[in-house]
Design a protein around this motif. Sequence first.
Motif, PDB file in Angstrom:
ATOM      1  N   LYS A  81       0.821  -1.251   0.161  1.00  0.00           N
ATOM      2  CA  LYS A  81       0.043   0.034   0.063  1.00  0.00           C
ATOM      3  C   LYS A  81       0.726   1.291  -0.123  1.00  0.00           C
ATOM      4  CE  LYS A  81      -4.275  -1.120   2.086  1.00  0.00           C
ATOM      5  NZ  LYS A  81      -5.184  -1.237   3.443  1.00  0.00           N
ATOM      6  N   ASN A  88       2.064   7.138  -6.723  1.00  0.00           N
ATOM      7  CA  ASN A  88       1.205   8.310  -7.021  1.00  0.00           C
ATOM      8  C   ASN A  88       2.179   9.551  -6.773  1.00  0.00           C
ATOM      9  OD1 ASN A  88      -0.904   6.766  -7.717  1.00  0.00           O
ATOM     10  ND2 ASN A  88      -1.745   6.636  -5.700  1.00  0.00           N
ATOM     11  N   ASP A  91       4.656  10.462  -9.485  1.00  0.00           N
ATOM     12  CA  ASP A  91       4.062  10.669 -10.647  1.00  0.00           C
ATOM     13  C   ASP A  91       4.250  12.039 -11.171  1.00  0.00           C
ATOM     14  OD1 ASP A  91       2.821   9.701 -13.247  1.00  0.00           O
ATOM     15  OD2 ASP A  91       0.869   9.788 -12.494  1.00  0.00           O
ATOM     16  N   TYR A  92       5.490  12.585 -11.370  1.00  0.00           N
ATOM     17  CA  TYR A  92       5.556  13.781 -12.040  1.00  0.00           C
ATOM     18  C   TYR A  92       6.934  14.068 -12.639  1.00  0.00           C
ATOM     19  CZ  TYR A  92       8.123  15.273  -7.933  1.00  0.00           C
ATOM     20  OH  TYR A  92       9.176  15.455  -6.916  1.00  0.00           O
ATOM     21  N   ILE A  93       7.447  15.051 -13.110  1.00  0.00           N
ATOM     22  CA  ILE A  93       8.774  14.816 -13.921  1.00  0.00           C
ATOM     23  C   ILE A  93       9.653  15.728 -13.024  1.00  0.00           C
ATOM     24  CG2 ILE A  93      10.262  15.608 -15.827  1.00  0.00           C
ATOM     25  CD1 ILE A  93       7.449  14.714 -17.392  1.00  0.00           C
ATOM     26  N   SER A  94      10.507  15.618 -12.253  1.00  0.00           N
ATOM     27  CA  SER A  94      11.380  16.573 -11.412  1.00  0.00           C
ATOM     28  C   SER A  94      12.454  17.030 -12.211  1.00  0.00           C
ATOM     29  CB  SER A  94      11.990  15.597 -10.268  1.00  0.00           C
ATOM     30  OG  SER A  94      13.010  16.309  -9.830  1.00  0.00           O
ATOM     31  N   VAL A  95      12.140  18.487 -12.374  1.00  0.00           N
ATOM     32  CA  VAL A  95      13.325  18.992 -13.186  1.00  0.00           C
ATOM     33  C   VAL A  95      14.698  18.867 -12.670  1.00  0.00           C
ATOM     34  CG1 VAL A  95      13.881  21.617 -13.851  1.00  0.00           C
ATOM     35  CG2 VAL A  95      11.523  21.035 -13.702  1.00  0.00           C
ATOM     36  N   ARG A  96      14.730  18.933 -11.289  1.00  0.00           N
ATOM     37  CA  ARG A  96      16.019  18.827 -10.655  1.00  0.00           C
ATOM     38  C   ARG A  96      16.763  17.456 -11.091  1.00  0.00           C
ATOM     39  NH1 ARG A  96      16.898  16.375  -6.031  1.00  0.00           N
ATOM     40  NH2 ARG A  96      14.665  16.351  -5.674  1.00  0.00           N
ATOM     41  N   TYR A 115       6.192  -0.801 -15.659  1.00  0.00           N
ATOM     42  CA  TYR A 115       4.847  -1.071 -15.750  1.00  0.00           C
ATOM     43  C   TYR A 115       4.373  -2.384 -15.239  1.00  0.00           C
ATOM     44  CZ  TYR A 115       5.155   2.689 -19.293  1.00  0.00           C
ATOM     45  OH  TYR A 115       5.446   3.950 -19.976  1.00  0.00           O
ATOM     46  N   ARG A 143      -9.444  -4.605  -9.571  1.00  0.00           N
ATOM     47  CA  ARG A 143      -9.767  -3.488 -10.258  1.00  0.00           C
ATOM     48  C   ARG A 143      -8.565  -2.522 -10.323  1.00  0.00           C
ATOM     49  NH1 ARG A 143     -13.825  -3.351  -6.101  1.00  0.00           N
ATOM     50  NH2 ARG A 143     -15.610  -4.737  -6.684  1.00  0.00           N
ATOM     51  N   GLN A 144      -7.610  -2.195  -9.272  1.00  0.00           N
ATOM     52  CA  GLN A 144      -6.373  -1.538  -9.392  1.00  0.00           C
ATOM     53  C   GLN A 144      -5.574  -2.057 -10.397  1.00  0.00           C
ATOM     54  OE1 GLN A 144      -4.435  -0.165  -5.848  1.00  0.00           O
ATOM     55  NE2 GLN A 144      -6.332   0.538  -4.874  1.00  0.00           N
ATOM     56  N   GLN A 147      -6.741  -1.292 -13.989  1.00  0.00           N
ATOM     57  CA  GLN A 147      -6.179   0.142 -14.339  1.00  0.00           C
ATOM     58  C   GLN A 147      -5.023   0.091 -14.985  1.00  0.00           C
ATOM     59  OE1 GLN A 147      -6.795   2.551 -10.779  1.00  0.00           O
ATOM     60  NE2 GLN A 147      -9.236   2.551 -11.061  1.00  0.00           N
ATOM     61  N   GLU A 151      -3.926   0.907 -18.900  1.00  0.00           N
ATOM     62  CA  GLU A 151      -2.940   1.970 -19.512  1.00  0.00           C
ATOM     63  C   GLU A 151      -1.964   1.243 -20.704  1.00  0.00           C
ATOM     64  OE1 GLU A 151      -1.523   4.909 -16.980  1.00  0.00           O
ATOM     65  OE2 GLU A 151      -3.446   4.624 -15.744  1.00  0.00           O
ATOM     66  N   HIS A 152      -1.551  -0.010 -20.014  1.00  0.00           N
ATOM     67  CA  HIS A 152      -0.320  -0.670 -20.661  1.00  0.00           C
ATOM     68  C   HIS A 152      -0.622  -2.180 -21.026  1.00  0.00           C
ATOM     69  CE1 HIS A 152       1.638   2.669 -18.916  1.00  0.00           C
ATOM     70  NE2 HIS A 152       1.340   2.362 -17.686  1.00  0.00           N
TER      71      HIS A 152
ATOM     72  N   ILE B 205       2.250  18.267 -13.726  1.00  0.00           N
ATOM     73  CA  ILE B 205       3.157  17.029 -14.318  1.00  0.00           C
ATOM     74  C   ILE B 205       4.725  17.359 -13.954  1.00  0.00           C
ATOM     75  CG2 ILE B 205       3.965  16.148 -16.518  1.00  0.00           C
ATOM     76  CD1 ILE B 205       1.116  16.156 -17.373  1.00  0.00           C
ATOM     77  N   GLY B 207       7.450  19.148 -11.727  1.00  0.00           N
ATOM     78  CA  GLY B 207       7.814  19.705 -10.406  1.00  0.00           C
ATOM     79  C   GLY B 207       9.354  19.997 -10.117  1.00  0.00           C
TER      80      GLY B 207
END
Lengths: 422, 208
Positions: A81, A88, A91-96, A115, A143-144, A147, A151-152, B205, B207
């Motif tokens: 869990k 989650n 789930d973003y792109i870190s510029v650093r 994946y 169910r998860q 999902q 997507e994949h 998206i 950060g």
Amino acid sequence: MKFMWHYRAVLLCAAVLLQGCASSTPLNNARNQFFSGQPQAALETLNTQSISKRNALLALLDRGLIAHTAGEYQQSIDAFKSATALLNELDYISVREQTTSLVTNDWVTAYKGEYSERLWIHTFQMMNFLLLNNAEGAAVEARQALQVFDEHGADLKNDWYSRSLIAMSFEAAGKPDSAHIEYKKLLDDSGRDKGIARRAWQNAKRLGRAQDADAFKQLIESETSSGDDGELVIFLQAGSIPPKISGEIYVDPSLYASFPVYPDISQPNLSIAVEKDGKNKSADVVNVQLVDISREALAARGKGITTKQLLRLAAKKNIAQSVSGENELLGSLLTVAFMASEVADTRSWETLPAHVSLVQIPLSSGKHSLNLLVSDSINDYSISLSNIDIAPGVKTYRSIRVGAGAPRIEEPISTELTLPTP
Amino acid sequence: MILSSTWYVGALRAAAVSLVILATGCAATTRTINPAEDTVHYDANYDFSDKKEIVSKFTDSLLNTTALNRESGKPIIVTYGIANETSEHINTGGISDDIRLSLIQAGEYRFVNRAQRKNALDEADFQYAGFVPPEQRIIEGRQLGANYILAGTLRSIEKKQPKQWRLNKRELVYYSLNLELTNIQTGEVSWADRVEIARESKQPIIGW
């Protein structure tokens, strides 16, 4: 003055490069303990030692799997869990991270999992919940998992094991209509597997879908004995998944890109037989080699990996050329440092088994003792299952790991194993 | 020289002010939230504010319904739980417990405690096993018989924005909770209602 600036730049790059290649010692220690048959010691290492943020997901995945193998199913659920929550968050792109990785390698970024690994979090969760007789929890995980397939799905569709578990979880939670949909899709994609057909037939009968039930029945070779009103379901895991390795593409003798690949080693499927009172007992078996699914999932990311490698090569070359224009010696040093840092990110969930098998054995209600005979073409295992209590109309679940990662037994008798108490 | 010194002092002051602002910005804070009054959603998923809204709507609906037979007194209800058909691990027992609590406090319904049934039997057995004086024993055969079963289903539909070039990802979650009272004698669904919650969340998206 300019010389000092460049000198500092090289030192800074070297420091970043060295950090980028650092591996996680506690994680490696825990994995070594697990593979030497000490899951509790491995859990202790993971629970008490500090692991870098960029490897936090791997630590949670290992913790969840090791706890599952040790029979600590609630602890495994909690770890998985946390892994889902962390995914989650990540789930973003870190510029650093992305900027740093452009002049070093992907080891400096937080591991976000393939994946296939994201799917297997839910696969192990379904097993955990079923083993704890929490069918509703298993259905939530199913169910998860769906999902992830949404997507994949194209890259993961051959994971018959996870897909069968999804249908089984819906059945257990009293959702035969959802199970029916999954069984139909499974039969269409799997080339009409006989084991799956039996499950689909039984479920369709329960649902009152006579036409579908008749169609599924034609795929079954033999019917289950009428006295077998219960069932033993074994989640069998064998061996360990091969780790990712580094592949290289040379642009010229001094310029190359590294990327992660799974070794292309073909292994025979597990051979599984069930014996009861010295006689063979029929069982439905679904076998999957996890590395085959991992390889496809990694290949699906290939375009993204290649684009990033090209950007990295261009960035490193431009920086080195710019410094060379000012100071040739420093430029050469930087080129060497950049080359040395060109290391593929081969991190992966290494405690996963090589094979997973879903073994479904129809049995009559009462107490049973069985032998499970497993062969992976190198080793043969005889697993003794004693006093398994089977109730009418109910599935009884057990999870077993053999080979690498199997809990060590204090007094081994050849390769005979006994089950951990759930 | 004088100009340079003034500039130096000014720079030092600016640096000090910046440090104070940064330190304030980084300080950890804790805020107490009143679950009865505050509505807080951090993302699109189910949270305590949703539970509060669901419980409030169902309680109002049950208190105002005229569909139940009240001739023989307050209706007696047994709860059979709410099935979770979402893709989240939601403790639906919390919803049915809170609805029961609100209805008991309103005084319009009576409830039998199914969860404690086995414990009550064990306790009765203990009392009749000779450990308790006869005058202090409960009288058997006096349990309440329920008139209605309260049960329901929580469902969700989730939609994520398809993959495309964008700076934010959007997620839409729709929850629907159906609750019903079934007359145990006749099998008739005497009351039913539904609460729907739909929410969209947006997360960046990219950060730091």
